[in-house]
Design a protein around this motif. Structure first.
Motif, short mmCIF file in Angstrom:
data_model
loop_
_atom_site.label_atom_id
_atom_site.label_comp_id
_atom_site.label_asym_id
_atom_site.label_seq_id
_atom_site.Cartn_x
_atom_site.Cartn_y
_atom_site.Cartn_z
N GLY A 28 0.84 -1.39 0.12
CA GLY A 28 -0.01 0.00 0.06
C GLY A 28 0.85 1.35 -0.10
O GLY A 28 0.23 2.31 0.18
N ASP A 29 2.05 1.18 -0.08
CA ASP A 29 2.99 2.39 -0.22
C ASP A 29 2.50 3.37 -1.45
O ASP A 29 2.72 4.36 -1.38
N TRP A 30 2.34 2.58 -2.47
CA TRP A 30 1.76 3.08 -3.64
C TRP A 30 0.60 2.66 -4.19
O TRP A 30 0.48 1.26 -4.42
N ARG A 35 1.47 7.34 -9.65
CA ARG A 35 2.58 7.24 -10.31
C ARG A 35 3.66 6.82 -9.13
O ARG A 35 3.76 7.53 -8.17
N ILE A 36 4.47 5.99 -9.43
CA ILE A 36 5.73 5.44 -8.53
C ILE A 36 6.79 6.77 -8.68
O ILE A 36 6.97 7.40 -9.91
N PRO A 37 7.80 6.66 -7.81
CA PRO A 37 8.74 7.66 -7.76
C PRO A 37 9.71 7.41 -9.00
O PRO A 37 9.55 6.56 -9.54
N LYS A 38 10.38 8.83 -9.13
CA LYS A 38 11.28 8.68 -10.24
C LYS A 38 12.53 7.77 -10.43
O LYS A 38 12.68 7.24 -9.09
N MET A 43 16.50 4.47 -7.76
CA MET A 43 17.87 3.73 -7.86
C MET A 43 18.52 4.20 -6.58
O MET A 43 19.31 3.16 -5.94
N GLU A 44 18.20 5.11 -5.89
CA GLU A 44 18.95 5.57 -4.54
C GLU A 44 18.47 4.64 -3.69
O GLU A 44 18.84 4.01 -2.48
N LEU A 45 16.98 4.49 -3.53
CA LEU A 45 16.11 3.56 -2.41
C LEU A 45 16.55 2.18 -2.54
O LEU A 45 16.73 1.54 -1.63
N LEU A 46 16.70 1.79 -3.76
CA LEU A 46 17.04 0.27 -3.78
C LEU A 46 18.19 -0.08 -4.18
O LEU A 46 18.83 -1.21 -3.80
#
Length: 226
Positions: A28-30, A35-38, A43-46
């Motif tokens: 449920g975060d998205w 629209r999911i983050p850019k 890339m930074e998150l993962l």
């Protein structure tokens, strides 16, 4: 490192990306439609490269969970691969076939909900029904259709069978189209039809036979106006 070796080395990380993105959606975060983050943020998150990220996104887009819109971003289409596959399958079959499957899912969801629903779950159904009727009476047909769909998905949720709920959620598009088609009939007024309220009463009292009967009556009305 050759191109083939580089591709092979990205496969396990791409699988991790798929899992992480899947968890974000199912958790449920998205939300569906969001629209999911850019790319840079993901890339930074993962902690992955752009190529690895795109492989993961492509896999979930193929599964129907995500939709990549060129020049706009990537959007959530479904909460799981199963739901995404069901949504795609619904579009590929005739309205008659879709309706027949809905009959099976609707009636079974109603029966199971009447056996397993909690008091809080029944209260939520009543809230959704009241909100749907309020939207209809205010002339907001689209909001009514969205809330009526949430009511029916709520019944599936109360079945306490997550697999059934995922399958049922795949019918969202077809279900809403049916509702909008019904809304244009001059004699259609959901506030005058007792079916949903009867279904809530049957679920609250633990009566699967009456719950199924109320659903079948509602489906007959929907079919006559489709």
């Amino acid at each position: 490192m050759s191109g083939s070796e580089g591709h092979a080395s990205r496969q396990p990380r791409a699988a991790v990306v798929v899992q992480r993105l899947r968890e974000k959606v199912s958790g449920g975060d998205w939300a569906v439609g969001e629209r999911i983050p850019k790319e840079a943020e993901l890339m930074e998150l993962l902690g992955v490269s752009r190529g690895t990220l795109r492989e993961g996104v492509k896999a979930l887009a193929h599964a129907g969970m995500l939709e990549v819109r060129q020049g706009d971003g990537t959007y959530v289409r479904a909460r799981s691969e199963l739901e995404g596959t069901a949504r795609r399958s619904v579009r590929e079959h005739t309205a008659a076939h879709v309706f027949e499957v809905r009959q099976v899912l609707d009636t079974q969801a109603a029966r199971l909900a009447s056996e397993r629903a909690t008091a809080d779950g029944v209260h939520e159904l009543q809230r959704l029904l009241d909100a749907a009727l309020a939207a209809w009476n205010a002339g907001d047909v689209e909001a009514w259709a969205d809330l009526d769909w949430e009511f029916h998905r709520g019944v599936a949720r109360l079945s306490d069978n997550p697999l059934l709920e995922e399958l049922y959620s795949g019918f969202a598009g077809a279900f809403k189209r049916d509702l909008m088609n019904q809304s244009v009939h001059p004699d259609f007024d959901p506030s005058l039809q007792p079916g949903h309220q009867d279904l809530i009463a049957a679920i609250a009292s633990g009566d699967p036979e009456t719950a199924e009967h109320s659903v079948r009556c509602g489906l007959e009305i929907a079919e006559s106006r489709s």
